[in-house]
Design a protein around this motif. Structure first.
Motif, mmCIF file in Angstrom:
data_model
loop_
_atom_site.group_PDB
_atom_site.id
_atom_site.type_symbol
_atom_site.label_atom_id
_atom_site.label_comp_id
_atom_site.label_asym_id
_atom_site.label_seq_id
_atom_site.Cartn_x
_atom_site.Cartn_y
_atom_site.Cartn_z
ATOM 1 N N GLU A 75 0.838 -1.196 0.000
ATOM 2 C CA GLU A 75 0.000 0.000 0.000
ATOM 3 C C GLU A 75 0.873 1.247 0.000
ATOM 4 O O GLU A 75 1.838 1.339 0.752
ATOM 5 N N GLN B 115 -11.433 7.647 -1.298
ATOM 6 C CA GLN B 115 -12.215 7.594 -2.536
ATOM 7 C C GLN B 115 -11.555 6.675 -3.558
ATOM 8 O O GLN B 115 -10.386 6.843 -3.892
ATOM 9 N N ASP B 116 -12.318 5.722 -4.060
ATOM 10 C CA ASP B 116 -11.839 4.768 -5.055
ATOM 11 C C ASP B 116 -12.325 5.214 -6.432
ATOM 12 O O ASP B 116 -13.525 5.173 -6.729
ATOM 13 N N ARG C 172 -5.751 5.669 -1.303
ATOM 14 C CA ARG C 172 -6.920 6.411 -1.803
ATOM 15 C C ARG C 172 -7.122 7.643 -0.930
ATOM 16 O O ARG C 172 -7.471 7.533 0.240
ATOM 17 N N ASP D 217 -3.754 8.499 -4.628
ATOM 18 C CA ASP D 217 -4.614 8.741 -5.786
ATOM 19 C C ASP D 217 -5.698 9.730 -5.376
ATOM 20 O O ASP D 217 -6.473 9.469 -4.451
ATOM 21 N N LYS E 85 0.091 0.412 -6.068
ATOM 22 C CA LYS E 85 -1.056 0.386 -5.157
ATOM 23 C C LYS E 85 -1.122 1.682 -4.351
ATOM 24 O O LYS E 85 -0.878 1.697 -3.141
ATOM 25 N N HIS F 194 -8.841 11.543 -12.056
ATOM 26 C CA HIS F 194 -7.966 11.281 -10.914
ATOM 27 C C HIS F 194 -6.512 11.517 -11.290
ATOM 28 O O HIS F 194 -6.115 11.420 -12.458
#
Length: 454
Positions: free
Chosen positions: A23, A35-36, A31, A156, A28, A145
């Motif tokens: 992560e 938010q995805d 977020r 992201d 990866k 994004h």
């Protein structure tokens, strides 16, 4: 380093290559605000609705808190619009992203735009920050994004495409192409990361460079720069490093004021190329040149080697083509390296980490991040003026085990770069926060002294 109650710092030491796929890595990213992008876009496509970002709304609060706050006259006539309401046939990127796509608007964020201009010189880096698979046609849902490096992790950032306008013109960053919007949306995502557009006012190019790459920056004051600075700049650009420069203004009121030579004080520029060329009448001597860009997209140097100067008549057609010389009021210009050193006061070079370098590059770096804080009465020992407490400051021991792998360097050396970073100070400006005055000292430890691994 003065006595500070809670100065956050991130001590970044760089030497060998490390890979991280968990992560917060490029593969990866975290977020931002949870938010995805994929999930949110799919929901909007299924509902046939346009995304509206509740975490960065189209309101005055997202514009700012003081000069762009509720009581400011500047914001009364600002209308948030989507690109499809601003022009016909809006495009995310038109004909490839380039440095001419970045023109400064009514916001003092030239430092950010200079870094974006540098970023466009390296497509691999650019399209990590600006994912390409975005458009205003296929599965358009008003959602975009962007990805930034943030204190050791990649994040992201999701936004909707409502942008501040005045009289149907973009208020802040815009492209030379009226229907191109990637740079305006990138600026919005960066504003969201920091809490508001106004939070982006004033800064240092290196801050954005590091946020775009995860790299580490070194500074050179022109008065104290090494004799081999031109070679350093050449090598930096060959390795894909980002580079910016500026002219200090001693009088704050004169910031961003144009000089008689066309250069602007207190303003950030991008260094976009360095090169050498042979003049027709003097084939033995090479002229060293530097190419720079003003993020305003206009206002250029008018001295020797400027767009229409007589010096260009001394070059062959082939040399001109090699330098991509053109006469256009686009903010980009050439000047001699000697004039560059004479007129600019500071240069910043952002060194990239291994993941940002091509696989066939010789030089490899890695990032080691140490996080902590100065705490009153515990680890805030003050500067060296306080010998009784200075030793209580956080300390790190570094052992350099490998020599530099540079075939052109005849000296045996092991290079490392150290940078100090403060967290969230820009985002907390609206609460009166400012940068702490912090620093670090580097000491050479005697070989006889006991040493422990870093």
């Amino acid at each position: 380093m003065p006595y500070t109650p809670a100065g956050f710092f991130c001590d970044r030491l760089i030497r060998e290559r490390e890979r991280r796929d968990g992560e917060g890595s490029l593969s990866k990213p975290l977020r931002f605000n949870g938010q995805d992008f994929g999930v949110l876009k799919q929901e909007c496509v299924q509902k046939k609705s346009l995304f509206e970002d509740e975490s960065f709304q189209a309101t005055v609060e997202s514009l700012g808190y003081k000069e762009l706050g509720q009581k400011s006259n500047k914001v009364k006539n600002i209308v948030w619009k989507r690109p499809k309401d601003i022009c016909e046939n809006p495009q995310f990127i038109v004909g490839g992203a380039s440095r001419t796509d970045i023109c400064q608007g009514d916001l003092g964020d030239c430092w950010l735009l200079a870094a974006i201009a540098c970023l466009t010189l390296n497509e691999k880096l650019l399209y990590r920050v600006v994912p390409q698979e975005q458009s205003f046609t296929e599965n358009y849902a008003g959602i975009f994004h962007f990805q930034f490096w943030r204190y050791g992790d990649w994040v992201d950032v999701v936004i909707d495409d409502r942008i501040p306008t005045f009289n149907n013109q973009l208020v802040f960053t815009k492209s030379a192409e009226r229907n191109e919007f990637w740079s305006a949306l990138l600026e919005k995502a960066y504003a969201k990361l920091h809490g508001s557009y106004e939070a982006l006012k004033g800064g240092n190019t290196t801050e954005a460079m590091e946020d775009f790459t995860g790299g580490v920056t070194e500074f050179y004051e022109m008065k104290e720069a090494p004799k081999e600075l031109y070679k350093i700049m050449q090598k930096a650009l060959e390795r894909g490093s980002l580079m910016g420069c500026s002219i200090d203004s001693l009088v704050p009121a004169r910031f961003e004021t144009r000089t008689v030579t066309g250069l602007v004080k207190g303003h950030a520029y991008s260094v976009t190329a360095v090169d050498e060329c042979k003049q027709s009448q003097s084939k033995e001597t090479k002229v060293r040149l530097v190419r720079l860009r003003n993020p305003w997209g206009q206002v250029e140097w008018n001295g020797p080697w400027s767009d229409n100067s007589k010096e260009w008549t001394s070059l062959s057609k082939a040399e001109k083509e090699k330098l991509q010389h053109q006469s256009a009021e686009d903010g980009e210009f050439w000047m001699s390296f000697e004039d560059f050193r004479k007129n600019y006061t500071k240069i910043e070079i952002c060194n990239l980490t291994p993941d940002a370098l091509e696989d066939d590059k010789i030089h490899k770096w890695t990032v080691s991040v140490n996080e902590g804080r100065w705490v009153r009465g515990c680890s805030a020992g003050g500067c060296r003026n306080y010998p009784d407490t200075f030793w209580t400051n956080p300390q790190y021991r570094l052992r350099l085990l490998e020599e530099d792998d540079d075939p052109e360097d005849t000296e045996v050396a092991c290079t490392f770069v150290v940078a100090l970073m403060q967290k969230n100070r820009r985002k907390e400006r609206k609460m009166g926060a400012n940068l702490f005055t912090i620093g670090f000292s580097i000491y050479e430890v005697s070989p006889r002294a006991p040493a422990s691994p870093t």
